[in-house]
Design an enzyme around this catalytic site. Structure first.
Site, PDB file in Angstrom:
ATOM      1  N   PRO A   2      23.644  -5.779  39.222  1.00  0.00           N
ATOM      2  CA  PRO A   2      22.739  -6.929  39.258  1.00  0.00           C
ATOM      3  C   PRO A   2      21.612  -6.820  38.224  1.00  0.00           C
ATOM      4  CG  PRO A   2      23.153  -6.061  41.465  1.00  0.00           C
ATOM      5  CD  PRO A   2      23.675  -5.060  40.496  1.00  0.00           C
ATOM      6  N   GLU A   3      21.555  -7.791  37.341  1.00  0.00           N
ATOM      7  CA  GLU A   3      20.439  -7.912  36.398  1.00  0.00           C
ATOM      8  C   GLU A   3      19.923  -9.339  36.524  1.00  0.00           C
ATOM      9  OE1 GLU A   3      20.919  -6.026  32.615  1.00  0.00           O
ATOM     10  OE2 GLU A   3      22.323  -4.539  33.398  1.00  0.00           O
ATOM     11  N   LYS A  51      14.395  -9.525  38.850  1.00  0.00           N
ATOM     12  CA  LYS A  51      15.492  -9.028  39.669  1.00  0.00           C
ATOM     13  C   LYS A  51      15.218  -9.202  41.158  1.00  0.00           C
ATOM     14  CE  LYS A  51      16.638  -5.406  36.328  1.00  0.00           C
ATOM     15  NZ  LYS A  51      16.906  -3.957  36.196  1.00  0.00           N
ATOM     16  N   ARG A 250      19.801   6.955  33.799  1.00  0.00           N
ATOM     17  CA  ARG A 250      20.883   5.974  33.773  1.00  0.00           C
ATOM     18  C   ARG A 250      21.767   6.202  32.557  1.00  0.00           C
ATOM     19  NH1 ARG A 250      18.341   0.216  35.713  1.00  0.00           N
ATOM     20  NH2 ARG A 250      16.744   1.014  37.097  1.00  0.00           N
TER      21      ARG A 250
END
Length: 280
Positions: A2-3, A51, A250
């Site tokens: 999800p972005e 977000k 990440r």
């Protein structure tokens, strides 16, 4: 993952299912709000903010949620079987006579007074898909800490809201800079293009089921998720290493030929995690 574009799509789907309708079912499955009952109230709107998702409800209440890595909201018809995951992963249920919205694996779920929404989202920078978008302010925010690596600065939602790990890697590729380049070292002409380019990427993808940045059918992304595969421009193998965002490491992808700037050493912990395993 999800972005900003994914959250925008989720908000649109939730708004269409819930807005203007009376809640006949309400179940918030987090201890703090386990006794909260929203039934009998009308959902006013569902608004994305970077977000974050803000579901505004009659009576001055807002249900704030954030998907992070694994969360999702699913919408089902009244007689449809729920299929977003096992029941123990459900964190929220909002239903009316026609539709039921079910929130799975939501790491952030809180019920606020609408007047207090800034407690949840007031720290965010200009929203790439929101009415408050301000490219000049976004660029000024990014450049305020010129020594910070570009990738980290892009992920910091206080600078501009909506970019996640995929768009971070893709933007850095399109700018011809590694994610470890100090943001202040980005050439002025490329820095000036950054806000508009970021906005364009999210805007063109907010209505697409599959995120794409290349314009090539079947080759959707330039670098993200393409470690050791040939670069679509120069055929050099794409590399991957960890990069932090201030809270977690990440996987970050780049082309060592098309992008200039510092990169982790091959024997560094950031790069070692992604080295192929060998067998004897």
């Amino acid at each position: 993952m999800p972005e900003g574009d994914t959250v925008w799509q989720t908000a649109k789907r939730l708004h269409g299912a819930l807005a203007g309708k009376l809640l006949t079912r309400s179940d918030l499955r987090v201890p703090k709000y386990a006794t909260a009952d929203l039934t009998g109230r009308t959902v006013l709107d569902v608004t994305p903010r970077g977000k974050h998702l803000l579901t505004r409800i009659e009576g001055g209440l807002t249900l704030h949620s954030h998907l992070r890595m694994d969360g999702s909201w699913k919408v089902y018809a009244a007689d449809q079987r729920w299929s977003g995951g096992p029941a123990h992963q459900i964190r929220a249920i909002l239903g009316n006579a026609d539709r039921t919205a079910v929130g799975y694996r939501l790491p952030v779920l809180e019920l606020l007074h609408t007047a207090d929404e800034d407690r949840a989202v007031g720290h965010l920078g200009p929203d790439l898909l929101g009415p408050d978008w301000n490219p000049d302010q976004a660029l000024a925010n990014l450049l305020a800490d010129p020594a910070r690596p570009l990738g980290e600065a892009l992920l910091d939602q206080r600078n501009l809201a909506g970019i996640g790990n995929v768009y971070k890697s893709e933007l850095c590729f399109l700018l011809g800079a590694t994610p470890w380049l100090p943001v202040g070292a980005l050439p002025a002409d490329r820095a000036a293009k950054l806000p508009a380019l970021a906005k364009k990427l999210l805007e063109v993808n907010r209505d697409r089921p599959i995120r794409a940045t290349t314009g090539r059918r079947g080759q959707d992304l330039f670098v993200y998720g393409r470690a050791r595969r040939p670069c679509l421009r120069c055929r050099t193998p794409i590399r991957v290493a960890d990069q932090g965002d201030g809270s977690r490491e990440r996987p970050t992808y780049w082309c060592p030929t098309c992008q200039t700037g510092p990169v982790p050493a091959p024997d560094s912990p950031a790069a070692q995690r992604f080295r192929p395993r060998t067998t004897n």
